[in-house]
Design a protein around this motif. Sequence first.
Motif: not given
Length: 311
Positions: A183-184, A175-176, A97-100
Amino acid sequence: MLAAPTRHPFGRTSSRPLPALLLLPGLILYLVIAVGPSLATAIYAFTDATGIRGVPIHWVGFDNFHDFLFAGTVSRDNLAALRRTLTFCVVVTTVQFLLGLLLAVLLNQRLPGRTIFRTLFFMPVILGVVVQGLMWKLFLLPRNGPMATIFGWFGQESEFLGGPQAFTWVMVVQIWANVGITMVIFLAGMQAIPQELYDAAQVDGASAWQQFRNVTWPQLTPAVNTNFLLNVIGSLQAWQLFLVLIGYRPGTQVLGYLVYAEGFGRTSGSVTSAFRQGYAAAASIVLFLLVLVLGLTANFAVARRERKYLS
Protein backbone atom coordinates in the motif's frame (compact mmCIF):
# COMPACT_ATOMS: atom_id res chain seq x y z
CA MET A 1 44.94 30.45 -24.83
CA LEU A 2 44.75 28.79 -21.45
CA ALA A 3 44.96 25.01 -21.28
CA ALA A 4 41.92 23.17 -19.98
CA PRO A 5 42.29 22.29 -16.29
CA THR A 6 43.13 18.70 -15.50
CA ARG A 7 40.24 16.85 -13.85
CA HIS A 8 40.90 14.60 -10.91
CA PRO A 9 37.59 12.84 -10.12
CA PHE A 10 39.18 10.82 -7.32
CA GLY A 11 41.65 13.39 -6.04
CA ARG A 12 45.36 13.68 -6.64
CA THR A 13 48.29 11.39 -5.81
CA SER A 14 47.70 9.91 -2.36
CA SER A 15 43.99 10.81 -2.37
CA ARG A 16 43.15 8.71 -5.42
CA PRO A 17 42.71 5.37 -3.52
CA LEU A 18 40.51 7.03 -0.87
CA PRO A 19 37.08 6.10 -2.40
CA ALA A 20 38.18 2.47 -2.73
CA LEU A 21 39.34 2.45 0.89
CA LEU A 22 36.01 3.89 2.03
CA LEU A 23 34.14 1.15 0.13
CA LEU A 24 36.38 -1.62 1.46
CA PRO A 25 34.69 -2.20 4.89
CA GLY A 26 31.25 -2.55 3.29
CA LEU A 27 32.63 -4.83 0.60
CA ILE A 28 34.33 -7.08 3.16
CA LEU A 29 31.14 -7.25 5.22
CA TYR A 30 29.13 -8.18 2.11
CA LEU A 31 31.61 -10.91 1.18
CA VAL A 32 31.56 -12.37 4.69
CA ILE A 33 27.80 -12.20 5.30
CA ALA A 34 26.36 -12.80 1.82
CA VAL A 35 28.82 -14.22 -0.69
CA GLY A 36 30.66 -16.53 1.74
CA PRO A 37 27.58 -18.41 3.03
CA SER A 38 26.19 -18.65 -0.51
CA LEU A 39 29.38 -20.29 -1.79
CA ALA A 40 29.46 -22.59 1.26
CA THR A 41 25.87 -23.65 0.57
CA ALA A 42 26.71 -24.45 -3.05
CA ILE A 43 29.60 -26.65 -1.88
CA TYR A 44 27.66 -28.32 0.96
CA ALA A 45 24.95 -29.33 -1.52
CA PHE A 46 27.36 -31.95 -2.88
CA THR A 47 28.27 -33.40 0.54
CA ASP A 48 26.62 -35.33 3.36
CA ALA A 49 27.33 -32.56 5.89
CA THR A 50 25.26 -32.67 9.08
CA GLY A 51 26.49 -29.54 10.84
CA ILE A 52 27.40 -31.61 13.89
CA ARG A 53 30.90 -31.01 15.15
CA GLY A 54 33.19 -34.03 14.82
CA VAL A 55 31.10 -35.86 12.21
CA PRO A 56 33.17 -36.35 9.03
CA ILE A 57 31.94 -34.84 5.76
CA HIS A 58 32.03 -36.88 2.54
CA TRP A 59 31.62 -35.80 -1.07
CA VAL A 60 28.45 -37.39 -2.52
CA GLY A 61 28.15 -35.54 -5.84
CA PHE A 62 24.59 -35.16 -7.11
CA ASP A 63 23.10 -37.73 -4.69
CA ASN A 64 21.33 -35.06 -2.63
CA PHE A 65 19.66 -33.62 -5.73
CA HIS A 66 18.68 -37.11 -6.90
CA ASP A 67 17.20 -37.96 -3.50
CA PHE A 68 15.32 -34.68 -3.35
CA LEU A 69 13.80 -34.89 -6.82
CA PHE A 70 13.63 -38.57 -7.77
CA ALA A 71 13.82 -40.82 -4.67
CA GLY A 72 10.37 -42.38 -4.35
CA THR A 73 7.92 -41.19 -1.70
CA VAL A 74 10.24 -38.52 -0.31
CA SER A 75 10.64 -36.89 -3.72
CA ARG A 76 6.86 -36.92 -4.22
CA ASP A 77 6.46 -35.06 -0.92
CA ASN A 78 9.15 -32.60 -1.99
CA LEU A 79 7.50 -31.99 -5.35
CA ALA A 80 4.18 -31.52 -3.54
CA ALA A 81 5.91 -28.89 -1.37
CA LEU A 82 7.16 -27.27 -4.57
CA ARG A 83 3.61 -27.12 -5.94
CA ARG A 84 2.36 -25.63 -2.66
CA THR A 85 5.12 -23.02 -2.89
CA LEU A 86 3.89 -22.01 -6.35
CA THR A 87 0.27 -21.96 -5.14
CA PHE A 88 1.27 -19.84 -2.17
CA CYS A 89 3.15 -17.47 -4.48
CA VAL A 90 0.29 -17.03 -6.95
CA VAL A 91 -2.43 -16.51 -4.32
CA VAL A 92 -0.43 -14.24 -2.01
CA THR A 93 1.00 -12.14 -4.85
CA THR A 94 -2.39 -11.65 -6.51
CA VAL A 95 -4.40 -10.83 -3.37
CA GLN A 96 -1.69 -8.72 -1.73
CA PHE A 97 -1.13 -6.72 -4.93
CA LEU A 98 -4.82 -6.01 -5.56
CA LEU A 99 -5.63 -5.32 -1.91
CA GLY A 100 -2.64 -3.00 -1.53
CA LEU A 101 -3.70 -1.12 -4.67
CA LEU A 102 -7.29 -0.81 -3.43
CA LEU A 103 -6.19 0.50 -0.03
CA ALA A 104 -3.82 2.98 -1.66
CA VAL A 105 -6.59 4.32 -3.93
CA LEU A 106 -8.96 4.74 -0.97
CA LEU A 107 -6.39 6.31 1.36
CA ASN A 108 -5.16 8.67 -1.35
CA GLN A 109 -8.52 10.43 -1.20
CA ARG A 110 -9.21 13.39 1.09
CA LEU A 111 -10.98 11.31 3.72
CA PRO A 112 -11.19 12.14 7.43
CA GLY A 113 -8.76 10.08 9.50
CA ARG A 114 -6.83 8.76 6.50
CA THR A 115 -3.49 9.20 8.32
CA ILE A 116 -4.71 6.99 11.16
CA PHE A 117 -5.85 4.29 8.74
CA ARG A 118 -2.53 4.44 6.86
CA THR A 119 -0.74 3.86 10.15
CA LEU A 120 -3.03 0.98 11.13
CA PHE A 121 -2.63 -0.82 7.81
CA PHE A 122 1.15 -0.38 7.84
CA MET A 123 1.65 -1.34 11.51
CA PRO A 124 1.84 -5.15 10.96
CA VAL A 125 4.89 -4.63 8.73
CA ILE A 126 7.01 -3.39 11.66
CA LEU A 127 6.06 -6.17 14.10
CA GLY A 128 8.36 -8.91 12.79
CA VAL A 129 7.43 -12.40 11.62
CA VAL A 130 7.58 -14.09 15.03
CA VAL A 131 5.31 -11.50 16.66
CA GLN A 132 2.89 -11.67 13.73
CA GLY A 133 2.75 -15.45 13.92
CA LEU A 134 2.31 -15.62 17.70
CA MET A 135 -0.49 -13.03 17.62
CA TRP A 136 -2.44 -15.03 15.06
CA LYS A 137 -1.67 -18.32 16.78
CA LEU A 138 -3.28 -17.01 19.97
CA PHE A 139 -6.16 -15.57 17.97
CA LEU A 140 -6.82 -18.93 16.29
CA LEU A 141 -6.48 -21.17 19.35
CA PRO A 142 -8.89 -24.09 18.88
CA ARG A 143 -10.03 -23.81 22.50
CA ASN A 144 -10.90 -20.51 24.17
CA GLY A 145 -9.41 -18.49 21.32
CA PRO A 146 -11.37 -15.49 19.98
CA MET A 147 -12.13 -17.20 16.65
CA ALA A 148 -13.22 -20.41 18.37
CA THR A 149 -15.54 -18.37 20.60
CA ILE A 150 -17.09 -16.59 17.60
CA PHE A 151 -17.61 -19.89 15.78
CA GLY A 152 -19.08 -21.35 18.96
CA TRP A 153 -21.82 -18.70 18.95
CA PHE A 154 -23.06 -20.26 15.72
CA GLY A 155 -22.65 -23.84 16.91
CA GLN A 156 -19.61 -24.42 14.69
CA GLU A 157 -16.26 -25.98 15.51
CA SER A 158 -13.07 -25.59 13.56
CA GLU A 159 -9.50 -26.78 14.01
CA PHE A 160 -8.10 -23.68 12.27
CA LEU A 161 -4.32 -24.24 12.42
CA GLY A 162 -4.73 -27.94 13.17
CA GLY A 163 -6.85 -28.89 10.18
CA PRO A 164 -6.63 -28.86 6.40
CA GLN A 165 -7.37 -25.11 6.36
CA ALA A 166 -4.04 -24.37 8.11
CA PHE A 167 -2.32 -23.64 4.79
CA THR A 168 -5.04 -21.11 3.91
CA TRP A 169 -4.66 -19.35 7.25
CA VAL A 170 -0.92 -18.96 6.71
CA MET A 171 -1.67 -17.25 3.39
CA VAL A 172 -4.13 -14.95 5.18
CA VAL A 173 -1.53 -13.99 7.77
CA GLN A 174 1.15 -13.49 5.10
CA ILE A 175 -1.12 -11.08 3.21
CA TRP A 176 -2.17 -9.25 6.39
CA ALA A 177 1.46 -8.87 7.45
CA ASN A 178 2.78 -7.44 4.17
CA VAL A 179 -0.09 -5.63 2.46
CA GLY A 180 0.93 -2.45 4.29
CA ILE A 181 4.24 -2.10 2.45
CA THR A 182 2.49 -2.73 -0.87
CA MET A 183 0.00 0.00 0.00
CA VAL A 184 2.74 2.47 0.94
CA ILE A 185 4.65 1.92 -2.32
CA PHE A 186 1.47 2.51 -4.31
CA LEU A 187 0.67 5.61 -2.24
CA ALA A 188 4.13 7.02 -2.92
CA GLY A 189 3.63 6.44 -6.64
CA MET A 190 0.20 8.08 -6.64
CA GLN A 191 1.41 11.17 -4.78
CA ALA A 192 4.15 11.65 -7.37
CA ILE A 193 1.62 11.94 -10.22
CA PRO A 194 1.20 15.60 -11.28
CA GLN A 195 -2.25 17.03 -10.43
CA GLU A 196 -2.31 18.74 -13.83
CA LEU A 197 -2.90 15.38 -15.51
CA TYR A 198 -6.09 14.84 -13.49
CA ASP A 199 -7.22 18.42 -14.12
CA ALA A 200 -6.80 17.94 -17.86
CA ALA A 201 -8.69 14.64 -17.72
CA GLN A 202 -11.57 16.28 -15.83
CA VAL A 203 -11.72 19.06 -18.41
CA ASP A 204 -12.06 16.39 -21.12
CA GLY A 205 -14.96 14.86 -19.17
CA ALA A 206 -13.18 11.69 -17.98
CA SER A 207 -14.96 9.69 -15.30
CA ALA A 208 -13.22 8.45 -12.14
CA TRP A 209 -12.61 5.04 -13.73
CA GLN A 210 -11.25 6.61 -16.92
CA GLN A 211 -8.90 8.78 -14.85
CA PHE A 212 -7.61 5.71 -13.03
CA ARG A 213 -7.24 3.68 -16.22
CA ASN A 214 -5.62 6.34 -18.40
CA VAL A 215 -3.74 8.48 -15.86
CA THR A 216 -3.15 6.69 -12.56
CA TRP A 217 -2.42 3.20 -13.84
CA PRO A 218 0.17 4.14 -16.50
CA GLN A 219 1.86 6.64 -14.19
CA LEU A 220 2.05 3.97 -11.46
CA THR A 221 4.28 1.77 -13.62
CA PRO A 222 7.41 2.03 -11.40
CA ALA A 223 5.37 1.26 -8.26
CA VAL A 224 3.52 -1.59 -10.01
CA ASN A 225 6.79 -3.15 -11.14
CA THR A 226 8.40 -2.81 -7.71
CA ASN A 227 5.44 -4.32 -5.87
CA PHE A 228 5.06 -7.17 -8.33
CA LEU A 229 8.70 -8.22 -8.02
CA LEU A 230 8.75 -7.85 -4.23
CA ASN A 231 5.55 -9.85 -3.83
CA VAL A 232 6.69 -12.68 -6.10
CA ILE A 233 10.13 -13.07 -4.52
CA GLY A 234 8.89 -12.55 -0.96
CA SER A 235 6.13 -15.16 -1.23
CA LEU A 236 8.48 -17.72 -2.80
CA GLN A 237 10.93 -17.34 0.09
CA ALA A 238 8.33 -17.27 2.88
CA TRP A 239 8.70 -19.97 5.52
CA GLN A 240 8.94 -18.34 8.97
CA LEU A 241 5.16 -18.08 9.39
CA PHE A 242 4.83 -21.81 8.70
CA LEU A 243 7.35 -22.47 11.48
CA VAL A 244 5.59 -20.23 14.01
CA LEU A 245 1.97 -21.02 13.15
CA ILE A 246 1.82 -24.73 12.32
CA GLY A 247 5.31 -26.23 12.60
CA TYR A 248 6.39 -29.20 10.51
CA ARG A 249 3.35 -31.11 9.34
CA PRO A 250 3.12 -33.24 6.19
CA GLY A 251 0.86 -31.70 3.60
CA THR A 252 1.37 -28.10 4.71
CA GLN A 253 5.06 -27.22 4.38
CA VAL A 254 6.48 -25.15 1.54
CA LEU A 255 9.92 -25.46 0.01
CA GLY A 256 11.52 -22.73 2.13
CA TYR A 257 10.40 -24.36 5.37
CA LEU A 258 11.47 -27.76 4.07
CA VAL A 259 15.02 -26.39 3.70
CA TYR A 260 14.99 -25.20 7.32
CA ALA A 261 13.45 -28.41 8.64
CA GLU A 262 15.97 -30.67 6.91
CA GLY A 263 18.95 -28.51 7.84
CA PHE A 264 18.17 -27.96 11.51
CA GLY A 265 16.08 -31.00 12.36
CA ARG A 266 12.34 -31.31 12.01
CA THR A 267 10.01 -32.17 14.86
CA SER A 268 6.88 -34.16 14.16
CA GLY A 269 5.04 -35.06 17.34
CA SER A 270 7.70 -36.22 19.79
CA VAL A 271 10.20 -37.31 17.10
CA THR A 272 13.01 -35.03 15.88
CA SER A 273 14.93 -36.03 12.76
CA ALA A 274 18.70 -35.81 12.38
CA PHE A 275 20.33 -32.77 10.81
CA ARG A 276 20.89 -33.10 7.04
CA GLN A 277 22.54 -29.85 6.08
CA GLY A 278 24.00 -31.16 2.84
CA TYR A 279 20.55 -32.32 1.75
CA ALA A 280 19.06 -28.99 2.89
CA ALA A 281 21.70 -27.12 0.89
CA ALA A 282 20.67 -29.04 -2.22
CA ALA A 283 17.02 -28.16 -1.53
CA SER A 284 18.00 -24.51 -1.12
CA ILE A 285 19.72 -24.60 -4.52
CA VAL A 286 16.46 -25.90 -6.03
CA LEU A 287 14.59 -23.06 -4.31
CA PHE A 288 17.19 -20.56 -5.54
CA LEU A 289 16.75 -21.76 -9.13
CA LEU A 290 12.97 -21.51 -8.76
CA VAL A 291 13.23 -17.93 -7.45
CA LEU A 292 15.75 -17.07 -10.17
CA VAL A 293 13.59 -18.38 -13.01
CA LEU A 294 10.35 -16.83 -11.76
CA GLY A 295 12.13 -13.62 -10.75
CA LEU A 296 13.68 -13.23 -14.19
CA THR A 297 10.32 -13.99 -15.82
CA ALA A 298 8.60 -11.39 -13.63
CA ASN A 299 11.38 -8.89 -14.35
CA PHE A 300 10.97 -9.46 -18.10
CA ALA A 301 7.22 -8.89 -17.80
CA VAL A 302 7.53 -5.65 -15.83
CA ALA A 303 10.33 -4.36 -18.09
CA ARG A 304 8.10 -4.94 -21.10
CA ARG A 305 5.27 -3.09 -19.37
CA GLU A 306 7.62 -0.23 -18.48
CA ARG A 307 8.70 0.14 -22.10
CA LYS A 308 5.04 0.19 -23.14
CA TYR A 309 4.00 3.00 -20.81
CA LEU A 310 7.16 5.01 -20.19
CA SER A 311 9.22 4.75 -23.36
